[in-house]
Scaffold this active site. Structure first.
Site, PDB file in Angstrom:
ATOM      1  N   SER A  51       8.449  -4.852   9.766  1.00 14.09           N
ATOM      2  CA  SER A  51       8.542  -3.654   8.928  1.00 14.09           C
ATOM      3  C   SER A  51       9.491  -2.621   9.526  1.00 14.09           C
ATOM      4  O   SER A  51      10.107  -1.849   8.798  1.00 14.09           O
ATOM      5  CB  SER A  51       7.158  -3.011   8.750  1.00 14.09           C
ATOM      6  OG  SER A  51       6.349  -3.830   7.948  1.00 14.09           O
ATOM      7  N   GLU A 224       4.100   4.757   0.441  1.00 12.51           N
ATOM      8  CA  GLU A 224       3.914   3.381   0.889  1.00 12.51           C
ATOM      9  C   GLU A 224       2.484   2.897   0.679  1.00 12.51           C
ATOM     10  O   GLU A 224       1.525   3.552   1.104  1.00 12.51           O
ATOM     11  CB  GLU A 224       4.250   3.211   2.381  1.00 12.51           C
ATOM     12  CG  GLU A 224       4.274   1.720   2.738  1.00 12.51           C
ATOM     13  CD  GLU A 224       4.156   1.413   4.230  1.00 12.51           C
ATOM     14  OE1 GLU A 224       4.656   0.363   4.628  1.00 12.51           O
ATOM     15  OE2 GLU A 224       3.561   2.197   4.973  1.00 12.51           O
ATOM     16  N   HIS A 233      -1.602 -10.395   5.953  1.00 11.24           N
ATOM     17  CA  HIS A 233      -1.685 -10.891   7.335  1.00 11.24           C
ATOM     18  C   HIS A 233      -3.046 -11.549   7.559  1.00 11.24           C
ATOM     19  O   HIS A 233      -3.149 -12.575   8.228  1.00 11.24           O
ATOM     20  CB  HIS A 233      -1.543  -9.746   8.341  1.00 11.24           C
ATOM     21  CG  HIS A 233      -0.133  -9.368   8.663  1.00 11.24           C
ATOM     22  ND1 HIS A 233       0.701 -10.160   9.401  1.00 11.24           N
ATOM     23  CD2 HIS A 233       0.583  -8.266   8.339  1.00 11.24           C
ATOM     24  CE1 HIS A 233       1.889  -9.561   9.528  1.00 11.24           C
ATOM     25  NE2 HIS A 233       1.839  -8.406   8.891  1.00 11.24           N
ATOM     26  N   ASP A 271       9.281  -4.239   1.946  1.00 13.00           N
ATOM     27  CA  ASP A 271      10.123  -4.421   3.131  1.00 13.00           C
ATOM     28  C   ASP A 271      10.320  -5.899   3.449  1.00 13.00           C
ATOM     29  O   ASP A 271      11.299  -6.299   4.045  1.00 13.00           O
ATOM     30  CB  ASP A 271       9.533  -3.669   4.327  1.00 13.00           C
ATOM     31  CG  ASP A 271       8.037  -3.863   4.477  1.00 13.00           C
ATOM     32  OD1 ASP A 271       7.413  -4.567   3.637  1.00 13.00           O
ATOM     33  OD2 ASP A 271       7.468  -3.331   5.438  1.00 13.00           O
ATOM     34  N   HIS A 272       9.337  -6.719   3.024  1.00 12.33           N
ATOM     35  CA  HIS A 272       9.360  -8.176   3.261  1.00 12.33           C
ATOM     36  C   HIS A 272       8.135  -8.747   2.582  1.00 12.33           C
ATOM     37  O   HIS A 272       7.260  -8.003   2.130  1.00 12.33           O
ATOM     38  CB  HIS A 272       9.307  -8.480   4.765  1.00 12.33           C
ATOM     39  CG  HIS A 272       8.168  -7.794   5.447  1.00 12.33           C
ATOM     40  ND1 HIS A 272       6.854  -8.168   5.274  1.00 12.33           N
ATOM     41  CD2 HIS A 272       8.132  -6.699   6.248  1.00 12.33           C
ATOM     42  CE1 HIS A 272       6.071  -7.349   5.953  1.00 12.33           C
ATOM     43  NE2 HIS A 272       6.819  -6.438   6.546  1.00 12.33           N
TER      44      HIS A 272
HETATM   45 ZN   LIG Z   1       3.399  -6.921   8.422  1.00 14.80          ZN
END
Ligand SMILES: [Zn+2]
Length: 336
Positions: A51, A224, A233, A271-272
């Site tokens: 990130s 965010e 995760h 961001d990903h």
């Molecule tokens: Zn992460």
């Protein structure tokens, strides 16, 4: 182009995450966006970004290495989109569901070699001229191990109003337009949405109202959804869905404002991707069988959604660094 810009980042929110959220609950706000693009998310030193590097790319237009916060590969500080907004005399704000000093928000306001330097990042935040901060992490401002500074005391001395969850209900907070402010939603990390964290939509409304009055030159707001990433995760579908729903509620507030206002650009991206999420065979609408390939991030491109004046800039496939260039173009070509 647009007078105001609101940038939403769903941390870890790839195409599978968006598909799953829409199949689970149709009517997701992202379905209302007219312009879609894709950004590739690689860091300077790794196809799989973290990130810090991804947020630095979007915030500054420069690829950097993983872990770096608002600095280039030689660790030199970079100009951020917040600097550009301030150069245009716009009001600026950050609203997150992690600590304020976590990698994504940090890359927009701080310059440090490592994302784990939370206290140094907090010092950078305190030294910045941002107008509004809402998020967790008070301990990094006030109970520091690297020095004896009490940053909230320093901020108050400079005329910044300091509030927290303990003494001020964010649902009733009415900050004075004349004064910058910081609101701590937690001492460290805010709770996950499924454990009752629910401030993001109301705080989005608060931020828009506050920043909208703060400068006649408009505002730049970063919002965010930090914990979408954490739920992926952890490979936890239930937590993931509650984080996406929370994010969508906040997005809906901004979208409704932008459609009324007609002078606000809303950009939503990630961001990903996190978790290598898949919608497995056997999935049905509202009964999805989600699977994950990793506890980490993946290298998939992530979608970009845009609505409002300047939105057409966000069509196509581009690098994450182009997010900065496009936002800069919008901020610098406002009607006088
Ligand atoms: Zn992460």
């Amino acid at each position: 182009m647009a007078k105001n810009v609101i940038l939403f980042i769903g941390d870890g929110m790839g195409l599978s995450q968006i598909s799953a959220a829409i199949y689970n609950q149709p009517g997701f706000s992202l379905e209302r966006f007219p312009v879609i693009g894709f950004q590739s998310t690689a860091a300077a030193d790794d196809l799989i970004t973290d990130s810090a590097a991804a947020a630095t790319a979007m915030a500054t237009g420069q690829k950097t290495r993983n872990n770096a916060i608002g600095v280039d590969t030689l660790l030199q500080p970079l100009t951020t989109i917040f600097d550009v907004a301030k150069g245009q005399e716009m009001a600026t704000g950050v609203l997150v569901t992690s600590t304020l000093v976590h990698a994504t928000p940090a890359a927009f306001l701080a310059h440090q070699s490592s994302r784990s330097l939370y206290e140094q990042i907090a010092s950078d935040f305190a030294a910045s001229d941002v107008d509004m901060l809402i998020g967790g992490g008070r301990q990094y401002f006030d109970r520091r191990s690297s020095d004896d500074r009490v940053l909230t005391g320093e901020l108050k001395a400079r005329g910044v109003a300091v509030y927290d969850y303990f003494s001020n209900d964010i649902f009733r907070l009415n900050p004075k337009t004349e004064t910058p402010f910081i609101y701590f939603t937690a001492d460290n990390q805010p709770l996950p949405a499924f454990q009752g964290r629910d401030y993001l939509p109301a705080a989005t409304e608060l931020a828009i109202n506050y920043l909208g009055k703060r400068s006649p030159q408009g505002f730049f707001l970063l919002v965010e959804g930090s914990q979408i990433d954490w739920s992926c995760h952890a490979n936890q579908p239930e937590s993931f869905f509650s984080e996406m729903e929370d994010f969508d509620q906040a997005l809906k507030v901004a979208l409704d404002f932008a459609l009324r206002d007609k002078n606000t650009l809303v950009v939503v991206t990630a961001d990903h991707e996190t978790g290598g999420m898949a919608l497995n065979p056997g999935s049905k609408h509202r009964r999805l069988s989600l699977a994950f390939t990793t506890n980490g991030h993946t290298g998939s491109m992530v979608p970009v959604f845009a609505l409002g004046p300047g939105c057409e800039l966000f069509r196509g496939i581009y690098e994450n660094t182009a997010i900065f260039e496009k936002l800069k173009k919008v901020l610098e070509s406002k009607e006088p």
